[in-house]
Design an enzyme around this catalytic site. Sequence first.
Site, PDB file in Angstrom:
ATOM      1  CG  HIS A  54      -2.223   0.888   1.151  1.00 30.17           C
ATOM      2  ND1 HIS A  54      -1.928   2.350   1.693  1.00 30.17           N
ATOM      3  CD2 HIS A  54      -3.395   0.901   0.698  1.00 30.17           C
ATOM      4  CE1 HIS A  54      -3.439   2.527   1.227  1.00 30.17           C
ATOM      5  NE2 HIS A  54      -4.099   1.891   0.845  1.00 30.17           N
ATOM      6  CB  ILE A  60      -0.276   6.068   1.397  1.00 30.43           C
ATOM      7  CG1 ILE A  60       0.446   6.936   0.031  1.00 30.43           C
ATOM      8  CG2 ILE A  60      -1.514   6.814   1.922  1.00 30.43           C
ATOM      9  CD1 ILE A  60      -0.529   7.199  -1.052  1.00 30.43           C
ATOM     10  N   GLY A  63      -6.044   4.300   5.356  1.00 33.05           N
ATOM     11  CA  GLY A  63      -6.766   5.048   6.115  1.00 33.05           C
ATOM     12  C   GLY A  63      -7.674   4.281   7.460  1.00 33.05           C
ATOM     13  CB  VAL A  64      -8.679   0.808   7.672  1.00 32.07           C
ATOM     14  CG1 VAL A  64     -10.066   0.907   6.640  1.00 32.07           C
ATOM     15  CG2 VAL A  64      -7.607   0.003   6.907  1.00 32.07           C
ATOM     16  CD  GLU A  68      -7.603  -0.841  15.460  1.00 38.88           C
ATOM     17  OE1 GLU A  68      -7.234  -1.496  16.421  1.00 38.88           O
ATOM     18  OE2 GLU A  68      -8.687  -1.118  15.004  1.00 38.88           O
TER      19      GLU A  68
END
Length: 154
Positions: A54, A60, A63-64, A68
Site C-alpha cells: 500500500h 501511504i 486510512g483504516v 484503528e
Amino acid sequence: MSDTLKSADIGLIQRIIPHRYPFLLVDRVEEINGYQSALGIKNVTMNEPHFQGHFPGKPIMPGVTIVEAMAQTAAVMVGVDMDMADKELLVYFMAIDNCKFRRMVVPGDVLKMRLTTVRGKPGAKVWKFKGVAEVEGELACEAEFTAMMDLPKE
C-alpha cells in the site's frame, strides 16, 4: 482522578490493550485527562508491513489503520483511567461515523491523535469518541466511532 495529566509508554500500553506487532498502532499516549481526552503518538516507519502493498513505490498509511490507531488511543485512555493494566481489556468497534481523510500519512511522519470522549463513563460498556489525527499540525483524518468495552469479570 486528580488534576494531573497522565501518560502511557509502550510498556503500559501493552499491559492495557492486547494488540501486538503488526497491529499495535500507537507508541505513546500523553495528556491523559481521566477518560475525557488524550493525545496518542504514532511514529510511522517504512518497516511496517502494510507499506509492502500500500503502495509499492508510494507508501501511504491505509486510512483504516489511522482510524484503528485512534481507537487504540481511546482504549488506552479509558484503560489508564479505569486501572485496566493486566486485566485483559478487549474493545470492539460498533460504528465509525463522519470519517474523512484530508492528508496522506507516509513513513517518517509523526501522527498525533487527539481523542475526546463524547459518551461513556467508567463501568459502561458502550462508549463514543471523536478523534482527529494530524501530521505537523495538518489534519490527516477525523472520525467519530462507537466501541464496546468488554470489561473483564472481577
